[in-house]
Design an enzyme around this catalytic site. Sequence first.
Site, mmCIF file in Angstrom:
data_model
loop_
_atom_site.group_PDB
_atom_site.id
_atom_site.type_symbol
_atom_site.label_atom_id
_atom_site.label_comp_id
_atom_site.label_asym_id
_atom_site.label_seq_id
_atom_site.Cartn_x
_atom_site.Cartn_y
_atom_site.Cartn_z
ATOM 1 N N ARG A 23 -11.850 -21.746 6.978
ATOM 2 C CA ARG A 23 -10.800 -22.297 6.225
ATOM 3 C C ARG A 23 -11.040 -23.355 5.467
ATOM 4 O O ARG A 23 -10.716 -23.884 4.610
ATOM 5 C CB ARG A 23 -9.447 -22.339 6.871
ATOM 6 C CG ARG A 23 -8.957 -20.897 7.172
ATOM 7 C CD ARG A 23 -7.799 -20.805 8.051
ATOM 8 N NE ARG A 23 -7.181 -19.613 8.453
ATOM 9 C CZ ARG A 23 -6.311 -19.008 9.489
ATOM 10 N NH1 ARG A 23 -6.075 -20.103 10.148
ATOM 11 N NH2 ARG A 23 -5.892 -17.951 9.354
ATOM 12 N N LEU B 233 -13.357 -9.269 13.060
ATOM 13 C CA LEU B 233 -11.954 -9.768 13.789
ATOM 14 C C LEU B 233 -11.037 -8.622 13.259
ATOM 15 O O LEU B 233 -10.144 -7.975 14.030
ATOM 16 C CB LEU B 233 -11.147 -11.210 13.529
ATOM 17 C CG LEU B 233 -9.892 -11.590 14.157
ATOM 18 C CD1 LEU B 233 -9.682 -11.386 15.560
ATOM 19 C CD2 LEU B 233 -9.523 -12.730 13.570
ATOM 20 N N GLU C 14 -9.195 -15.167 5.527
ATOM 21 C CA GLU C 14 -8.800 -16.476 6.195
ATOM 22 C C GLU C 14 -7.477 -16.936 6.303
ATOM 23 O O GLU C 14 -7.089 -17.958 6.005
ATOM 24 C CB GLU C 14 -9.889 -17.526 5.737
ATOM 25 C CG GLU C 14 -11.306 -17.409 5.763
ATOM 26 C CD GLU C 14 -12.023 -17.053 7.168
ATOM 27 O OE1 GLU C 14 -11.204 -17.468 8.075
ATOM 28 O OE2 GLU C 14 -13.239 -16.478 7.097
ATOM 29 N N PHE D 166 6.973 -15.630 11.822
ATOM 30 C CA PHE D 166 6.044 -14.665 11.884
ATOM 31 C C PHE D 166 6.409 -13.301 12.100
ATOM 32 O O PHE D 166 6.000 -12.271 11.783
ATOM 33 C CB PHE D 166 4.881 -14.920 12.651
ATOM 34 C CG PHE D 166 3.834 -16.015 12.182
ATOM 35 C CD1 PHE D 166 2.665 -15.538 11.305
ATOM 36 C CD2 PHE D 166 3.899 -17.248 12.332
ATOM 37 C CE1 PHE D 166 2.110 -16.513 10.823
ATOM 38 C CE2 PHE D 166 3.411 -18.321 11.668
ATOM 39 C CZ PHE D 166 2.022 -17.786 11.037
ATOM 40 N N THR E 121 -3.720 -15.344 4.560
ATOM 41 C CA THR E 121 -3.155 -14.960 3.219
ATOM 42 C C THR E 121 -2.224 -16.112 2.733
ATOM 43 O O THR E 121 -1.852 -16.927 3.716
ATOM 44 C CB THR E 121 -2.192 -13.612 3.203
ATOM 45 O OG1 THR E 121 -1.103 -13.887 3.975
ATOM 46 C CG2 THR E 121 -3.041 -12.239 3.660
HETATM 47 P P1 FAD Z 1 -2.038 -7.314 5.748
HETATM 48 O O1 FAD Z 1 -2.220 -8.383 7.003
HETATM 49 O O2 FAD Z 1 -1.808 -6.085 6.034
HETATM 50 O O3 FAD Z 1 -0.984 -8.256 4.911
HETATM 51 C C1 FAD Z 1 -0.221 -7.524 3.647
HETATM 52 C C2 FAD Z 1 0.542 -8.622 3.057
HETATM 53 O O4 FAD Z 1 1.591 -8.948 4.001
HETATM 54 C C3 FAD Z 1 -0.033 -9.723 2.692
HETATM 55 O O5 FAD Z 1 0.652 -10.149 1.535
HETATM 56 C C4 FAD Z 1 0.263 -10.811 3.671
HETATM 57 O O6 FAD Z 1 0.437 -12.178 3.486
HETATM 58 C C5 FAD Z 1 1.899 -10.201 4.137
HETATM 59 N N1 FAD Z 1 2.178 -10.580 5.494
HETATM 60 C C6 FAD Z 1 1.721 -10.765 6.635
HETATM 61 N N2 FAD Z 1 2.394 -11.095 7.564
HETATM 62 C C7 FAD Z 1 3.443 -11.569 6.971
HETATM 63 C C8 FAD Z 1 4.712 -12.084 7.422
HETATM 64 N N3 FAD Z 1 4.737 -12.418 8.758
HETATM 65 N N4 FAD Z 1 5.712 -12.392 6.605
HETATM 66 C C9 FAD Z 1 5.773 -11.888 5.401
HETATM 67 N N5 FAD Z 1 4.443 -11.411 4.928
HETATM 68 C C10 FAD Z 1 3.500 -11.096 5.642
HETATM 69 N N6 FAD Z 1 -11.952 -10.047 8.466
HETATM 70 C C11 FAD Z 1 -12.980 -10.211 9.420
HETATM 71 O O7 FAD Z 1 -12.560 -10.316 10.344
HETATM 72 N N7 FAD Z 1 -14.178 -10.688 9.090
HETATM 73 C C12 FAD Z 1 -14.563 -10.952 7.735
HETATM 74 O O8 FAD Z 1 -15.706 -11.341 7.637
HETATM 75 C C13 FAD Z 1 -13.750 -10.498 6.823
HETATM 76 N N8 FAD Z 1 -14.221 -10.794 5.483
HETATM 77 C C14 FAD Z 1 -13.339 -10.296 4.408
HETATM 78 C C15 FAD Z 1 -14.051 -10.158 3.069
HETATM 79 C C16 FAD Z 1 -13.052 -9.738 2.023
HETATM 80 C C17 FAD Z 1 -13.430 -9.410 0.648
HETATM 81 C C18 FAD Z 1 -11.899 -9.453 2.346
HETATM 82 C C19 FAD Z 1 -10.938 -8.673 1.090
HETATM 83 C C20 FAD Z 1 -11.133 -9.520 3.544
HETATM 84 C C21 FAD Z 1 -12.140 -9.943 4.539
HETATM 85 N N9 FAD Z 1 -11.508 -10.023 5.892
HETATM 86 C C22 FAD Z 1 -12.514 -10.192 7.085
HETATM 87 C C23 FAD Z 1 -10.245 -9.495 6.430
HETATM 88 C C24 FAD Z 1 -9.101 -10.491 6.075
HETATM 89 O O9 FAD Z 1 -9.138 -11.512 6.839
HETATM 90 C C25 FAD Z 1 -7.743 -9.658 6.028
HETATM 91 O O10 FAD Z 1 -7.670 -8.937 4.791
HETATM 92 C C26 FAD Z 1 -6.562 -10.542 6.007
HETATM 93 O O11 FAD Z 1 -6.264 -11.290 7.329
HETATM 94 C C27 FAD Z 1 -5.313 -9.993 5.837
HETATM 95 O O12 FAD Z 1 -5.217 -8.852 6.350
HETATM 96 P P2 FAD Z 1 -4.869 -7.406 5.839
HETATM 97 O O13 FAD Z 1 -5.806 -7.148 4.424
HETATM 98 O O14 FAD Z 1 -4.803 -6.346 6.743
HETATM 99 O O15 FAD Z 1 -3.393 -7.505 5.129
#
Ligand code: FAD
Length: 387
Positions: free
Chosen positions: A246, A134, A366, A386, A368
């Site tokens: 989750r 995703l 899943e 959001f 943050t």
């Molecule tokens: P971002 O979305 O860039 O967020 C950065 C920061 O901004 C965070 O602190 C976040 O909370 C904050 N933020 C976001 N929106 C807002 C808002 N509206 N207001 C204020 N703050 C906000 N994904 C898959 O699809 N499949 C998998 O199997 C999978 N496995 C994973 C395994 C690992 C080890 C890791 C680390 C991640 C994995 N993920 C997977 C991805 C994971 O779901 C994402 O990392 C997560 O959704 C956060 O996205 P991002 O890292 O791009 O952070």
Amino acid sequence: MQAPLELFGIDGLLSDEERAIRDTVRAFVDDRARPHLAEWYDDARIPARELAVELGRLGLLGMHLEGYGCAGTSATAYGLACLELEAADSGLRSLVSVQGSLAMFAIRRWGSEEQREEWLPRMATGEAIGCFGLTEPDFGSDPGGMRTRAVRDGADWVLHGAKMWITNGSVADVAVVWARTEEGICGFVVPTDAPGFSAPEIRRKLSLRASVTSELVLDGVRLPASAAFPDVRGLRGPLSCLDEARFGIVFGALGAARDCLDATISYARERAIFDKPLASYQLTQAKLADMALELGKGMLLALHLGRLKDAGQLQPDQVSLGKLNNVREALGIARQCRTILGAAGITLEHPVMRHANNLESVLTYEGTSEVHQLVIGRALTGESAFR
Ligand code: FAD
């Protein structure tokens, strides 16, 4: 002396079947995983394929799903299994969560009969490993912005794009990939040997090292019309799967916390400081008491959500309550335990910092913590913050 969860009388809240499943998973983990965890973490390698077959033999893959070779246990029993797996390592629980709650659940819930029959029985035995794509490099918390695209070419679909941070990606036989189409976001069942598909592994992680994390590259992957999920369009599809995963984390994170606390209590009883056991100091006991309290409260919350899920009443907002609280508290416990272990706490001789580092990923994937705060805030106020 009582273990923290014994103090809460948690066992009395479980059925015989739930206790039996928990004990089986705990015994498997102690025997098969625990002796190797430090090495897997240090080497950033996990024998995912062998473990999948062994986990499948125990009935743990897609265990809460019905039919197609799945065990069909209660959701609470599934949660307890996640807890025991994560007491070993969040990477082991991630392997099982992604297989069962993301890839298998997606196919079970949204797949055609043909897709279910083709993949689910083999995934339940661990013969086939699944992943769930995703997240993209530029779209994590906001998956609706995804750029991966599927276009029709005659009867076929052709996929272009990239997914990022995908658990099990490089070892998977099948990937559930979400892509933008003219009809909206749609899920595709992609065999990983399809031409144009590749899954380079992401290296140099400092967290979840005993877990395979990969990029998925979709470079003109041609799929038959039957590869698309037939009846779901939009984010409803992937979000339904995330809710399942989750839920497992609500329990799982507590396993990591329990393991930290157990290891820390043993250490504090043996470590003599100023001629007395570290465990005999009031400051140490205050820390231990507060951590046991958070662990037990988290467990009561997890069981409450499990019972709601088993009654068919669990709402996504409630899963957010559990994920936010239990992962945040588990990480707090792991960090606090590290202080009691002193310098010894920074090594792989003890599980504490390994769990703490793993929980940094669990806090992020899943949804943050901030995303779950926004979900809860929306439920409380009726206002979406959001964007
Ligand atoms: P971002 O979305 O860039 O967020 C950065 C920061 O901004 C965070 O602190 C976040 O909370 C904050 N933020 C976001 N929106 C807002 C808002 N509206 N207001 C204020 N703050 C906000 N994904 C898959 O699809 N499949 C998998 O199997 C999978 N496995 C994973 C395994 C690992 C080890 C890791 C680390 C991640 C994995 N993920 C997977 C991805 C994971 O779901 C994402 O990392 C997560 O959704 C956060 O996205 P991002 O890292 O791009 O952070």
